[in-house]
Design an enzyme around this catalytic site. Structure first.
Site, mmCIF file in Angstrom:
data_model
loop_
_atom_site.group_PDB
_atom_site.id
_atom_site.type_symbol
_atom_site.label_atom_id
_atom_site.label_comp_id
_atom_site.label_asym_id
_atom_site.label_seq_id
_atom_site.Cartn_x
_atom_site.Cartn_y
_atom_site.Cartn_z
ATOM 1 N N GLU A 58 3.499 -4.537 1.662
ATOM 2 C CA GLU A 58 3.501 -4.908 0.236
ATOM 3 C C GLU A 58 4.918 -5.073 -0.317
ATOM 4 O O GLU A 58 5.721 -4.138 -0.274
ATOM 5 C CB GLU A 58 2.743 -3.842 -0.581
ATOM 6 C CG GLU A 58 2.587 -4.271 -2.027
ATOM 7 C CD GLU A 58 1.611 -3.427 -2.838
ATOM 8 O OE1 GLU A 58 0.668 -2.863 -2.261
ATOM 9 O OE2 GLU A 58 1.807 -3.354 -4.061
ATOM 10 N N ASP B 239 -1.880 10.097 10.325
ATOM 11 C CA ASP B 239 -3.202 9.547 10.030
ATOM 12 C C ASP B 239 -3.336 9.315 8.517
ATOM 13 O O ASP B 239 -3.630 10.233 7.758
ATOM 14 C CB ASP B 239 -4.248 10.566 10.532
ATOM 15 C CG ASP B 239 -5.679 10.106 10.329
ATOM 16 O OD1 ASP B 239 -5.899 9.173 9.549
ATOM 17 O OD2 ASP B 239 -6.572 10.713 10.938
ATOM 18 N N HIS C 288 7.974 -8.693 -8.663
ATOM 19 C CA HIS C 288 7.292 -9.288 -7.508
ATOM 20 C C HIS C 288 7.767 -10.714 -7.244
ATOM 21 O O HIS C 288 7.629 -11.235 -6.155
ATOM 22 C CB HIS C 288 5.784 -9.377 -7.786
ATOM 23 C CG HIS C 288 5.030 -8.166 -7.358
ATOM 24 N ND1 HIS C 288 4.957 -7.763 -6.051
ATOM 25 C CD2 HIS C 288 4.300 -7.275 -8.055
ATOM 26 C CE1 HIS C 288 4.214 -6.671 -5.974
ATOM 27 N NE2 HIS C 288 3.813 -6.352 -7.182
HETATM 28 C C1 MEV Z 1 0.086 -2.096 -6.890
HETATM 29 O O1 MEV Z 1 0.085 -2.051 -5.483
HETATM 30 C C2 MEV Z 1 0.169 -0.703 -7.458
HETATM 31 C C3 MEV Z 1 0.040 -0.592 -8.973
HETATM 32 O O2 MEV Z 1 -1.159 -1.252 -9.374
HETATM 33 C C4 MEV Z 1 -0.012 0.871 -9.311
HETATM 34 C C5 MEV Z 1 -0.372 1.174 -10.751
HETATM 35 O O3 MEV Z 1 -1.062 0.356 -11.375
HETATM 36 O O4 MEV Z 1 0.022 2.254 -11.204
HETATM 37 C C6 MEV Z 1 1.162 -1.298 -9.667
#
Ligand code: MEV
Length: 415
Positions: free
Chosen positions: A82, A272, A370
């Site tokens: 990610e 794990d 992002h």
């Molecule tokens: C995305 O991978 C994680 C979030 O959705 C966490 C959150 O909403 O606190 C950004």
């Protein structure tokens, strides 16, 4: 002095990154060579781990910077697909005042299910009368665990009233030291099951560890100072936290964000992550209501205090932690000698990751962060190569138009 505060790590070349990590963790040349092999598991290694192997599935391995846990500088390897996760955790750690974390003793629980006992109450009594002998029997044959100070510690019994009649649930508590513990605990449960059948007059069916490791938890805490993140951000983070504390739909995603960091380190160390995930979610529901796994409040100074508490069954011995060559190197990079130290770092990472997500969500939103990587991926999809990737991505970001059509148009225009 060793420091995890490496500024602009992302701007360094791969050679510079590896040189920094080599220096920090005193890696050998062989270990660096291993890290340079992008598919690091050969067929024999992979084939020994699981069945029917036909290839491997590599995941990017990034390093989170700026972490100071219990006063110790740590570089934290993250295995994750990610984007933004590593950068977000590093930034949250940079803004924090460091992390204090404490794990309990590594005591796991093995469960034994007894059915068809004529007198379950009497059965529990008889088992508890023989507790000492049963613990000795459970421990017989696990000399290494005993040598390192671990072993079976206690037995408890409880009657469950079910649709299929009364059952007994025995818990065998085992200090598993530096192991995750499943193998040791499951074997011990199997070793005493015949005795439990004799004592209860019933039949032992399931003999298995529980991932709800309530006796093997870790707490981590950190402070984000108002001078560093601003009073307005603190208020917004507290509002975001209250949302999660009062709504299970939000709590679920809040906890998912925590696990973005936790799973990445659990995977990087060959542990794990399904066990850790299951344990966290069950622990988050212990009150009967699904709650966020972190807590936030203001201290008397007006600074933001973040806390996390969760079960974390991770080990340094056994399983892929030893057989996966990159997991072994990652453990060396982390510089941990005890499983508890590893869990203290992992809990701190979870807290940092959660703070980063809440801060971003409650202020500018997460999409901007992002976009950079996303734009680069779109540029590659549209056919950009080499220097073109950054050029196309930057132009799309400036024009606030990030999609494949726009990337293709920019590439065409540049021909
Ligand atoms: C995305 O991978 C994680 C979030 O959705 C966490 C959150 O909403 O606190 C950004």
């Amino acid at each position: 002095m060793k420091t995890s505060k490496i500024s602009k790590f992302y701007e360094k070349s791969i050679e510079e990154r590896l040189a920094l990590i080599k220096d920090f963790a005193e890696l050998t040349d062989e270990e660096v060579t291993q890290l340079k092999q992008y598919s690091c598991l050969n067929f024999e290694q992979a084939d020994r781990m699981i069945e029917n192997v036909f290839s491997t599935f590599p995941t990017p391995l990034g390093i989170a910077t700026n972490f100071v846990v219990n006063g110790k500088e740590v570089l934290v390897p993250f295995a994750t697909e990610e984007p933004s996760v590593v950068a977000a955790a590093s930034n949250a750690a940079k803004l924090s005042s460091g992390f204090e974390a404490k794990a309990t003793e590594p005591v796991m629980i093995g469960q034994l299910q007894v059915v068809n006992s004529e007198n379950p109450e009497e059965g529990i009594k008889k088992v508890l009368e023989k507790e000492k002998e049963l613990l000795a029997k459970a421990n017989a044959g696990d000399s290494i665990l005993i040598k390192f100070g671990g072993g079976a510690r206690k037995i408890t019994g409880k009657i469950l009233e079910t649709k299929r009649g009364k059952m007994i649930r025995f818990h065998l508590l085992v200090d598993v030291r530096d192991a995750m513990g499943a193998n040791a605990v499951n074997t011990m449960c199997e070793r005493i099951s015949k005795d439990l059948e004799e004592l209860t007059g019933g039949e032992v069916r399931l003999r298995i560890i529980t991932n709800l490791a309530i006796n093997r938890t870790v707490k981590a805490t950190s402070i984000w100072k108002k001078e560093v993140i601003g009073e307005d951000t603190i208020e917004k983070v507290l509002d975001a936290y209250e949302f999660a504390a009062n709504d299970k739909f939000r709590a679920c995603t809040h906890n998912k964000g925590v696990m973005n960091g936790i799973d990445a380190v659990v995977i990087a160390t060959g542990n794990d992550f399904r066990a850790v995930e299951a344990g966290m979610h069950a622990f988050a529901s212990m009150t009967g209501k699904y709650l966020p796994i972190t807590k936030y409040y203001k201290n008397t100074n007006g600074d933001l205090v973040g806390e996390i508490e969760l079960p974390l069954a991770v080990g340094l011995v056994g399983g892929a932690t030893r057989t996966h060559p990159t997991a072994r190197i990652n453990i060396k990079i982390l510089g941990v000698k005890k499983a508890n130290e590893l869990s203290e770092i992992i809990a701190s990472v979870g807290l940092a990751q959660n703070f980063a997500a809440m801060r971003a969500l409650a202020t500018e939103g997460i999409q901007r962060g992002h976009m950079n990587l996303h734009a680069k991926n779109i540029a590659v999809q549209a056919g950009a190569t080499g220097k073109q990737i950054d050029e196309v991505a930057n132009q799309m970001i400036t024009e606030k138009n990030i999609n494949e059509t726009s990337a293709r148009e920019i590439l065409e225009a540049g021909k």
